[in-house]
Design a protein around this motif. Structure first.
Motif, short mmCIF file in Angstrom:
data_model
loop_
_atom_site.label_atom_id
_atom_site.label_comp_id
_atom_site.label_asym_id
_atom_site.label_seq_id
_atom_site.Cartn_x
_atom_site.Cartn_y
_atom_site.Cartn_z
N ASP A 90 48.23 37.01 53.34
CA ASP A 90 49.62 37.25 52.97
C ASP A 90 50.56 36.70 54.04
O ASP A 90 50.48 37.12 55.19
N CYS A 92 46.14 41.32 46.38
CA CYS A 92 46.68 42.62 46.74
C CYS A 92 46.14 43.67 45.78
O CYS A 92 45.56 43.32 44.75
N ALA A 137 47.02 44.05 51.01
CA ALA A 137 47.33 42.65 50.70
C ALA A 137 46.54 41.80 51.68
O ALA A 137 46.35 42.17 52.84
N THR A 139 55.84 42.71 52.06
CA THR A 139 54.70 43.42 51.50
C THR A 139 54.80 44.92 51.77
O THR A 139 54.60 45.73 50.87
N ALA A 194 50.89 35.88 48.52
CA ALA A 194 49.63 36.39 49.08
C ALA A 194 48.47 35.97 48.18
O ALA A 194 48.64 35.76 46.98
#
Length: 183
Positions: A67, A49, A64, A73, A46
């Motif tokens: 991503d 975040c 995030a 995630t 990503a």
């Protein structure tokens, strides 16, 4: 048509004057430094975040952006909450998180912005004594206080997940989830 997503998991939590507020503030740095950044940014690819706690409104968010891995995630968001709730951090991690938090509080305010900052504090009810009490509680936090706040405010709550992504990415990633997101 983008191959990346913007994902947030949000919780309604206690506000600024609650005893858990300083612990939630410090928990954002623990989560970011120990779990979120290494797993979502460095390993997951990503662009960024983090975690944030808006104390005045009583909102805690994990996020995030850009991503490519929604499922991983979301799993990492839950892992971050669980790890901090279980006290999986060192005393040195806690001290670093406290210092990061205090550094943000002690950032100089430009002369032209001091009036609006003071007015904002007045409107929000953040008196000098409230701000000093918050700072004192933050600096005195123990690992137990952090774990207790994270358990009560995050681990024991569901949270709301919002993801912006292409339909293809959502369908691909939702297939990997234990509990699918509504599309």
């Amino acid at each position: 048509a983008s191959p990346v997503a913007f994902t947030c998991k949000a919780f309604k939590v206690t506000p600024y004057l609650h005893p858990h507020a300083p612990a939630l503030t410090v928990a954002t740095h623990l989560m970011e430094n120990k779990i979120l950044f290494p797993k979502i940014r460095e390993q997951g690819g990503a662009y960024g975040c983090g975690a944030s706690y808006a104390a005045m409104g009583g909102f805690f968010t994990l996020h995030a952006y850009r991503d490519p891995q929604i499922g991983a995630t979301l799993k990492t968001f839950n892992e971050a909450i669980s790890a901090i709730a279980q006290g999986k951090f060192e005393p040195s991690d806690l001290e670093s998180a406290k210092l990061e938090t205090i550094q943000q509080f002690d950032s100089p305010i430009a002369p032209g912005s001091r009036g609006s900052a003071a007015y904002g504090w007045l409107r929000e009810g953040k008196t000098v004594s409230h701000r000093q009490h918050f700072r004192d509680k933050l600096l005195d936090l123990t690992p137990h206080e952090i774990t207790l706040a994270v358990k009560k405010e995050l681990l024991e709550k569901e949270g709301l997940v919002i993801t912006f992504a292409s339909k293809d990415l959502l369908e691909k990633e939702c297939a990997k989830l234990e509990k699918p997101l509504p599309i």
